[in-house]
Design a protein around this motif. Structure first.
Motif, short mmCIF file in Angstrom:
data_model
loop_
_atom_site.label_atom_id
_atom_site.label_comp_id
_atom_site.label_asym_id
_atom_site.label_seq_id
_atom_site.Cartn_x
_atom_site.Cartn_y
_atom_site.Cartn_z
N GLU A 71 21.10 -17.57 21.27
CA GLU A 71 21.65 -18.91 21.37
C GLU A 71 22.16 -19.13 22.79
OE1 GLU A 71 25.03 -18.35 18.48
OE2 GLU A 71 26.14 -19.36 20.09
N ALA A 72 22.31 -20.37 23.16
CA ALA A 72 22.77 -20.71 24.51
C ALA A 72 23.74 -21.89 24.44
CB ALA A 72 21.59 -21.09 25.40
N TYR A 73 24.62 -21.93 25.41
CA TYR A 73 25.43 -23.13 25.66
C TYR A 73 24.59 -23.90 26.69
CZ TYR A 73 29.58 -25.69 27.48
OH TYR A 73 30.50 -26.63 27.90
N PRO A 75 23.84 -26.93 28.23
CA PRO A 75 24.07 -27.62 29.52
C PRO A 75 24.70 -26.71 30.57
CG PRO A 75 25.55 -28.46 27.81
CD PRO A 75 24.56 -27.56 27.12
N MET A 76 25.60 -25.82 30.14
CA MET A 76 26.18 -24.89 31.12
C MET A 76 25.14 -23.86 31.56
SD MET A 76 29.68 -22.63 31.01
CE MET A 76 29.97 -21.33 32.23
N LYS A 80 24.07 -23.00 35.33
CA LYS A 80 24.19 -21.65 35.90
C LYS A 80 22.82 -21.14 36.37
CE LYS A 80 28.33 -21.60 36.04
NZ LYS A 80 29.02 -21.44 37.33
N VAL A 142 24.81 -16.53 33.04
CA VAL A 142 24.23 -17.65 32.29
C VAL A 142 24.62 -17.53 30.83
CG1 VAL A 142 22.09 -18.83 31.66
CG2 VAL A 142 22.34 -17.85 33.97
N PRO A 143 25.31 -18.54 30.27
CA PRO A 143 25.86 -18.41 28.91
C PRO A 143 24.79 -18.47 27.82
CG PRO A 143 26.41 -20.56 29.82
CD PRO A 143 25.75 -19.79 30.93
N ILE A 144 24.27 -17.28 27.53
CA ILE A 144 23.29 -17.06 26.48
C ILE A 144 23.74 -15.78 25.78
CG2 ILE A 144 20.84 -16.55 26.00
CD1 ILE A 144 20.28 -17.80 28.85
#
Lengths: 167, 82, 167, 82
Positions: A71-73, A75-76, A80, A142-144
């Motif tokens: 999963e990822a956030y 837009p952030m 990134k 990178v927020p994943i």
């Protein structure tokens, strides 16, 4: 600083990754070389590698993965990825094209999950180092996240990197 | 008071059992203050507040930072993409 | 030495190169990382690069390429690709799969001409260095030649490396 | 005598105007001897004999090597693939 025709492509997608298409997107008339990193889901992780999950860290035992769930956030994560590309351009000014793509969702062993590709006129201008830097940084900032599902249950794969101010 | 939305990801979402929290925090509350408040209001998240990463408006934020008005805040564990 | 299930794939082909297919060929259940080098035909070579062809080495002038025409001494080229793969396995024993493919014939700018791909369980086991070594060695010992065709005529691109006994 | 085929590639083929030569060379002729003979018999190739690479049975071969019976010999410039 770089000419505006130097392409930067980044994406978070649930679709199958297409290396041919990605390479074409970052190949200019002046491009002669590309280095591409691809990460795949490992179905079998050998015993010599220390387990990443405390619950599975029985030494001397291989472990199996049925699938990973990413999963990822979004837009952030996109912001990134853009930052990682900018860091690459600062460090290796001769890089022409940069592509960074993360596939998310449920992904099975032997499936490519992430691609980092860098192009340049020639291979001796940092393309390999730039691609390696790209995947290292993606895994840092990178927020994943991914959850591993296997015969012993589900485990979130926990990262180790703590971003610093300015990152 | 400042009305904010806190997005939760990965282990944080699992622990909270929800994808986001809507909260009222004091004006000029810091990130540390926000974490303290969440630890009090959501006992399941209390333990995670020691190691959680925080972003404000899609940039990493640190303990002393002030949470701006109408911020988009997110909380998550260290990343593990790739 | 290496388990027989570690795939080595090499080929000289007139067909379009398919990175997705190539990566799949060298991805095992234990594979988590791949580094791929791709070389493309450059349509424009900037002035800052010393011309490779004495006839075109006017300093300060970019040059254009209409197309390259590749030829190979196929059976020897295949044998030397196999040798390059063996050299990679000696130097980086954790490499799992190796693919080396050269496209020959008439190839236009922005077209991939060569691929070197190396896979391993993890990215920190030499995949980048192995791929770089592979392309360097291909350009030294694999009998393939290219002729450049551009607005100023045709020029054979001459290599520089003289193989040593045992190579 | 030893009957051999000499494959020519790239600039060598262009200079010779043919893809291969069929030649009779003395038994136990060396690579150097073969180059000398080609330089005499094919004037267009004489200049190239100083820098040409030679393979015998698909392995690089050097001046002192003996050309075996029925060898597949090839001559070409330094390689430029990629």
């Amino acid at each position: 600083m770089q000419p505006s025709n130097f392409p930067t492509f980044f994406s978070i997608t649930e679709s199958e990754l297409d290396l041919n298409d990605l390479l074409a997107k970052i190949t200019l008339p002046s491009t002669g070389a590309a280095a591409i990193f691809a990460g795949m889901v490992r179905g079998e992780t050998s015993r010599w590698r220390r387990g990443r999950h405390p619950a599975q860290a029985k030494r001397g035992e291989a472990h199996e993965t049925a699938f990973l769930e990413y999963e990822a956030y979004v837009p952030m994560a996109e912001a990134k990825m853009k930052q990682v590309a900018e860091e690459i351009r600062e460090r290796w000014p001769s890089i022409e094209g940069i592509a960074i793509v993360q596939r998310i969702g449920k992904l099975y062993p032997q499936t490519p999950t992430v691609l980092i590709a860098c192009t340049a006129a020639h291979r001796d201008t940092g393309v390999f180092d730039a691609a390696r830097y790209g995947i290292d940084r993606l895994k840092e900032i990178v927020p994943i996240w991914k959850k591993e599902v296997g015969p012993n249950g589900e485990f979130w794969v926990e990262g180790e990197y703590i971003p610093k101010p300015g990152e | 008071m400042n009305h904010i939305k806190v997005l939760l990801f990965a282990t944080l979402r699992d622990r909270a059992g929800t994808k986001s929290l809507e909260m009222e925090i004091p004006d000029r509350a810091t990130v540390q203050g926000l974490k303290d408040q969440i630890g009090r209001d959501y006992p399941n998240l209390k333990e995670a507040m020691g190691t959680v990463l925080i972003s404000i408006n899609r940039e990493y934020a640190f303990d002393e930072a002030i949470v701006p008005q109408n911020a988009e805040v997110a909380m998550f564990p260290p990343v593990s993409g790739g």
